[in-house]
Design an enzyme around this catalytic site. Structure first.
Site, PDB file in Angstrom:
ATOM      1  N   GLU A 198      51.735  38.762   9.296  1.00  0.00           N
ATOM      2  CA  GLU A 198      52.501  39.354  10.394  1.00  0.00           C
ATOM      3  C   GLU A 198      53.878  39.783   9.941  1.00  0.00           C
ATOM      4  O   GLU A 198      54.386  40.827  10.375  1.00  0.00           O
ATOM      5  CB  GLU A 198      52.625  38.344  11.548  1.00  0.00           C
ATOM      6  N   GLU A 199      54.493  39.018   9.060  1.00  0.00           N
ATOM      7  CA  GLU A 199      55.872  39.277   8.669  1.00  0.00           C
ATOM      8  C   GLU A 199      56.027  40.528   7.800  1.00  0.00           C
ATOM      9  O   GLU A 199      57.142  40.964   7.535  1.00  0.00           O
ATOM     10  CB  GLU A 199      56.447  38.064   7.925  1.00  0.00           C
ATOM     11  N   HIS A 257      50.716  33.966  14.246  1.00  0.00           N
ATOM     12  CA  HIS A 257      50.613  34.211  12.810  1.00  0.00           C
ATOM     13  C   HIS A 257      50.961  32.974  11.988  1.00  0.00           C
ATOM     14  O   HIS A 257      51.788  32.147  12.385  1.00  0.00           O
ATOM     15  CB  HIS A 257      51.461  35.415  12.388  1.00  0.00           C
TER      16      HIS A 257
END
Length: 346
Positions: A201-202, A63
């Site tokens: 992604e986070e 990511h």
């Protein structure tokens, strides 16, 4: 290629604002430019085609986004109040240098701090960029919604094989995957390889889900990081810097295909690539959502060990980049249709 890692670390890219990192990757892997495709969030997918027809497809995902903040409110005295984007460590919110980016790309440095409630919990996060009032802030070009990240600068640590900088989660994974794709460019492979540099992604492993849905890979590998417990050098620490990437056996979002895990162990041992074995009590990776697409995808996680994850500075080891890149290339070079099919032989 240490200069590339420095560029990646110093670039600013929170979820859905990954332009800076994406542009670095596109420039670095320009030999693949005719294969570039995107999902609707901005994830970049790069293809190395197999040398044979009707080959299976494997995807490696790293990511692009880092944890950070967005400007949420502007006070009368010119301070900005921030919304965390991703799981920033509480200790990293106190008296830290931060950097904001306007919509035109202009950078502003300031100091971030916190307000605690009567119970001692963090109630609010604010940053001072030197403006004395709301009007000065508005005239600067910054707006509500603009990106704020740690104002850290990449460094090589003297007399060690370690480097430090912000956003090693997951610029370490990006760097290792870029390096592997360079190594695979002129190789004849029995599988198609997709390098997916994913968005968001986070904040819920969103880009990987879309990439998996679009490409429909036969195997999926998340290339991500895990936090080294810096005070633990004992037998329970499987995330030591310089000891190679981790092969993950469990996290709360995915338990990997066991045949695939055993294959990775044997492959690494046979080729003398150091690796570690670990499980995550919490958290997850891009594999969390990707492995549930397309009726289920055999998946695994290649974890890069770092210290001080989600902090202004993280430590990473130069040798681990080499080990991780080598393992990615070995996976791609060793796979074929028969091996892939065996992972699904239940």
């Amino acid at each position: 290629m240490i200069e590339l890692l420095e560029k990646l670390s110093n670039a600013d890219s929170i979820a859905s604002n990954e332009n800076e990192v994406r542009n670095i990757i596109k420039n670095e892997l320009s030999e693949y430019s005719k294969t570039f495709t995107y999902d609707g969030l901005g994830s970049l997918m790069i293809k190395k085609s197999a040398s044979i027809e009707k080959a299976p497809t494997i995807m490696f995902a790293a990511h692009m986004d880092e944890v950070g903040f967005m400007i949420r409110n502007i006070s009368d005295i010119g301070f900005v109040h921030l919304m965390p984007v991703g799981g920033v460590e509480d200790r990293a919110k106190i008296n830290q240098l931060v950097r904001a980016t306007s919509q035109t790309g202009k950078k502003f440095y300031g100091v971030m701090n916190i307000i605690r409630n009567p119970s001692g919990e963090i109630e609010d996060i604010y940053a001072d960029f030197g403006f004395d009032n709301r009007e000065e802030f508005k005239n600067s070009g910054l707006q509500i919604g603009d990106m704020v990240v740690f104002g850290s600068s990449f460094r090589r640590l003297e007399k060690t094989k370690n480097v430090t900088g912000k956003a090693m989660d997951n610029r370490a994974g990006d760097f290792a995957l870029i390096k592997a794709m360079h190594g695979l460019f002129n190789k004849n492979l029995n599988v198609n390889v997709i390098a997916a540099f994913t968005s968001s992604e986070e904040v819920g492993t969103r880009g990987a889900r879309l990439c998996s849905n679009i490409v429909k890979p036969d195997l999926f590998f998340a290339v991500d990081v895990a936090k080294h417990p810096e005070l633990d050098r004992g037998f329970t620490n499987h995330r030591k810097l310089g000891y190679g990437p981790m092969i993950e056996f469990y996290d709360k979002t995915m338990i990997p295909n066991r045949k695939l895990i055993n294959y990775l162990r044997k492959l690494a041992k046979r080729n003398k690539v150091p690796y570690q074995e670990d499980m995550f009590k919490g958290g997850g990776t891009d594999a969390a959502t990707a492995h549930l697409e397309n009726s289920g995808v055999a998946s695994a996680v290649i974890g890069f060990p770092i210290k001080y994850c989600h902090d202004p500075y993280s430590f990473a080891n130069i040798e681990d980049f080499e080990y991780t890149s080598n393992l990615i290339q070995l996976i791609a070079e060793s796979m074929d249709k028969e091996k892939v099919a065996e992972f699904y032989n239940f």
